[in-house]
Design a protein around this motif. Sequence first.
Motif, PDB file in Angstrom:
ATOM      1  N   ALA A   4      40.767  39.687  34.414  1.00 40.75           N
ATOM      2  CA  ALA A   4      42.037  40.387  34.625  1.00 40.75           C
ATOM      3  C   ALA A   4      42.816  40.382  33.322  1.00 40.75           C
ATOM      4  N   LEU A   5      43.524  41.465  33.090  1.00 36.82           N
ATOM      5  CA  LEU A   5      44.361  41.560  31.900  1.00 36.82           C
ATOM      6  C   LEU A   5      45.706  40.881  32.150  1.00 36.82           C
ATOM      7  N   ALA A   6      46.231  40.261  31.144  1.00 34.94           N
ATOM      8  CA  ALA A   6      47.539  39.619  31.231  1.00 34.94           C
ATOM      9  C   ALA A   6      48.613  40.596  30.773  1.00 34.94           C
ATOM     10  N   ALA A   7      49.838  40.346  31.201  1.00 34.74           N
ATOM     11  CA  ALA A   7      50.968  41.186  30.787  1.00 34.74           C
ATOM     12  C   ALA A   7      51.047  41.197  29.266  1.00 34.74           C
ATOM     13  N   PHE A   9      49.510  44.080  29.502  1.00 35.21           N
ATOM     14  CA  PHE A   9      48.386  44.999  29.678  1.00 35.21           C
ATOM     15  C   PHE A   9      47.874  45.051  31.112  1.00 35.21           C
ATOM     16  N   ASP A  10      48.454  44.251  32.006  1.00 35.01           N
ATOM     17  CA  ASP A  10      48.005  44.257  33.388  1.00 35.01           C
ATOM     18  C   ASP A  10      48.441  45.551  34.073  1.00 35.01           C
ATOM     19  N   LEU A  11      47.960  45.771  35.266  1.00 35.48           N
ATOM     20  CA  LEU A  11      48.261  47.006  35.979  1.00 35.48           C
ATOM     21  C   LEU A  11      49.610  46.964  36.678  1.00 35.48           C
ATOM     22  N   ASN A  12      50.200  45.770  36.786  1.00 32.56           N
ATOM     23  CA  ASN A  12      51.506  45.615  37.408  1.00 32.56           C
ATOM     24  C   ASN A  12      51.530  46.207  38.819  1.00 32.56           C
ATOM     25  N   ILE A  13      50.554  45.821  39.635  1.00 36.55           N
ATOM     26  CA  ILE A  13      50.498  46.318  41.004  1.00 36.55           C
ATOM     27  C   ILE A  13      51.271  45.390  41.929  1.00 36.55           C
ATOM     28  N   ASN A  14      51.682  45.917  43.070  1.00 37.49           N
ATOM     29  CA  ASN A  14      52.466  45.110  43.994  1.00 37.49           C
ATOM     30  C   ASN A  14      51.571  44.125  44.761  1.00 37.49           C
ATOM     31  N   LYS A  15      52.184  43.223  45.507  1.00 39.27           N
ATOM     32  CA  LYS A  15      51.454  42.163  46.204  1.00 39.27           C
ATOM     33  C   LYS A  15      50.473  42.733  47.227  1.00 39.27           C
ATOM     34  N   THR A  16      50.862  43.752  47.963  1.00 39.67           N
ATOM     35  CA  THR A  16      49.987  44.343  48.978  1.00 39.67           C
ATOM     36  C   THR A  16      48.731  44.918  48.338  1.00 39.67           C
ATOM     37  N   ASP A  17      48.893  45.664  47.259  1.00 38.60           N
ATOM     38  CA  ASP A  17      47.734  46.229  46.565  1.00 38.60           C
ATOM     39  C   ASP A  17      46.866  45.147  45.955  1.00 38.60           C
ATOM     40  N   ARG A  18      47.486  44.108  45.414  1.00 36.13           N
ATOM     41  CA  ARG A  18      46.735  43.002  44.824  1.00 36.13           C
ATOM     42  C   ARG A  18      45.911  42.276  45.891  1.00 36.13           C
ATOM     43  N   GLU A  19      46.500  42.060  47.076  1.00 37.52           N
ATOM     44  CA  GLU A  19      45.772  41.398  48.168  1.00 37.52           C
ATOM     45  C   GLU A  19      44.629  42.273  48.679  1.00 37.52           C
ATOM     46  N   ALA A  20      44.845  43.587  48.754  1.00 43.84           N
ATOM     47  CA  ALA A  20      43.790  44.503  49.188  1.00 43.84           C
ATOM     48  C   ALA A  20      42.635  44.501  48.197  1.00 43.84           C
ATOM     49  N   ALA A  21      42.955  44.464  46.909  1.00 41.48           N
ATOM     50  CA  ALA A  21      41.902  44.418  45.885  1.00 41.48           C
ATOM     51  C   ALA A  21      41.134  43.112  45.957  1.00 41.48           C
ATOM     52  N   ALA A  22      41.827  42.004  46.205  1.00 40.01           N
ATOM     53  CA  ALA A  22      41.159  40.706  46.317  1.00 40.01           C
ATOM     54  C   ALA A  22      40.233  40.680  47.534  1.00 40.01           C
ATOM     55  N   ALA A  23      40.641  41.327  48.633  1.00 45.04           N
ATOM     56  CA  ALA A  23      39.819  41.356  49.845  1.00 45.04           C
ATOM     57  C   ALA A  23      38.528  42.132  49.626  1.00 45.04           C
ATOM     58  N   ALA A  24      38.561  43.111  48.726  1.00 48.85           N
ATOM     59  CA  ALA A  24      37.358  43.898  48.448  1.00 48.85           C
ATOM     60  C   ALA A  24      36.282  43.059  47.769  1.00 48.85           C
TER      61      ALA A  24
END
Length: 51
Positions: A4-7, A9-24
């Motif tokens: 993952a990229l650090a700030a 350079f990160d995508l700055n996504i919200n918590k819901t999107d981050r949790e959905a990506a982690a579930a994948a």
Amino acid sequence: MRWALAAPFDLNINKTDREAAAAAWTPAGAASTALRIASGVPVLSGALAPR
């Protein structure tokens, strides 16, 4: 391994999107994605059909 990229350079996504990506990245999420993709591929959709 996941990277993952650090700030800033990160995508700055919200918590819901981050949790959905982690579930994948779970085995169940990967299987669900594989089935969803395979259903759109004619060669594979026939192989997954119940007999």
